[in-house]
Design an enzyme around this catalytic site. Structure first.
Site, PDB file in Angstrom:
ATOM      1  N   CYS A 136       0.816  -1.213   0.000  1.00  0.00           N
ATOM      2  CA  CYS A 136       0.000   0.000   0.000  1.00  0.00           C
ATOM      3  C   CYS A 136       0.858   1.275   0.000  1.00  0.00           C
ATOM      4  O   CYS A 136       1.461   1.609  -1.001  1.00  0.00           O
ATOM      5  CB  CYS A 136      -0.987  -0.028   1.169  1.00  0.00           C
ATOM      6  SG  CYS A 136      -2.409   1.069   0.960  1.00  0.00           S
ATOM      7  N   HIS A 142      -3.654  -5.964   1.725  1.00  0.00           N
ATOM      8  CA  HIS A 142      -3.398  -6.153   3.151  1.00  0.00           C
ATOM      9  C   HIS A 142      -3.889  -7.539   3.550  1.00  0.00           C
ATOM     10  O   HIS A 142      -4.174  -8.380   2.724  1.00  0.00           O
ATOM     11  CB  HIS A 142      -4.165  -5.101   3.966  1.00  0.00           C
ATOM     12  CG  HIS A 142      -3.784  -3.693   3.660  1.00  0.00           C
ATOM     13  ND1 HIS A 142      -2.671  -3.088   4.201  1.00  0.00           N
ATOM     14  CD2 HIS A 142      -4.374  -2.750   2.876  1.00  0.00           C
ATOM     15  CE1 HIS A 142      -2.600  -1.832   3.777  1.00  0.00           C
ATOM     16  NE2 HIS A 142      -3.618  -1.608   2.968  1.00  0.00           N
TER      17      HIS A 142
END
Length: 245
Positions: free
Chosen positions: A93, A193
């Site tokens: 991310c 994630h």
């Protein structure tokens, strides 16, 4: 055989328990008898990053990401030396975005990246949130990959990188090209994630194997009993893909 892992900015970049990726790498290597060390590296710590076999960097909120962006610029040559030397880097991310050329926020602010990955990111007003199903090919074998994304940045790939996987369900890099993540040499970037490697142990093993092959090209990891993990992955894949339709 030894495996040295560096966890970059664990105090600042740990959105959605990204540190779990470090634990998975450590445990799956130890279960095979490897001697594993894990160092936490944050602002003010300046080890030579090329001495590490694997570096992991997670995601964070805007404030923390701004702090990390400034610190990364100071260690740009250090991280580039590691990437050029074959150190495996997994960036999630915000960490993924910061390895690119730049991140332009939705308000027009431009945050410079390290330029290690041939990508650039532009902030969007809409957040891309939800489960992701992807197909990733490793050594000619396709694997189903499960993750979770939550990002407003739209990342676009340049000609020097290849996507990490094809999106079956979810937004991926931009919500436009049906690709997720990026791979450039031994550097992997992704929005997923979860933690990602807990849901996809085959990817953890691939990263460990790549790292060990820096010293011995003949290295092949022995198989672990992943029946439970594979069954869970398969069930999630079916449920999420069927939910799509």
């Amino acid at each position: 055989m030894q495996l040295k892992i560096g966890h970059l900015y664990p105090d600042l970049l740990d959105l959605y328990s990204d540190r779990g990726n470090v634990i998975i790498l450590q445990k799956r290597a130890q279960w095979r008898g490897l001697d594993v060390t894990v160092d936490q590296i944050s602002v003010g710590h300046e080890p030579r990053l090329a001495d590490y076999d694997i570096l992991v960097m997670g995601g964070g909120m805007d404030r923390e990401q701004g702090i990390v962006a400034k610190d990364l610029q100071k260690r740009s040559a250090n991280i580039r030396e590691a990437a050029d030397g074959g150190t495996v880097i997994l960036a999630i991310c915000g960490g993924y975005q910061l390895l690119g050329h730049s991140f332009e926020t939705s308000t027009g602010q431009r945050i410079p990246g390290l330029g290690i990955l041939d990508i650039h990111t532009v902030g969007a007003k809409m957040r891309m949130v939800g489960n992701v199903v992807g197909e990733m090919e490793i050594d000619g074998i396709k694997h189903n990959l499960i993750g979770y994304e939550n990002h407003s940045g739209k990342t676009f790939l340049g000609p020097d990188v290849q996507p990490m996987m094809r999106v079956v369900k979810g937004y991926g890099n931009s919500g436009e090209d049906k690709f997720e993540g990026v791979r450039q040499g031994s550097v992997f970037g992704t929005y997923l994630h979860g933690p990602l490697l807990a849901k996809n142990p085959f990817l953890a093993d691939h990263l460990v194997e790549l790292a060990l092959r820096r010293r011995d090209l003949s290295v092949q990891l022995e198989q672990l009993n992943d029946d439970l993990e594979c069954s869970t992955n398969e069930k999630l894949y079916k449920r999420l893909v069927e939910a799509k339709s």
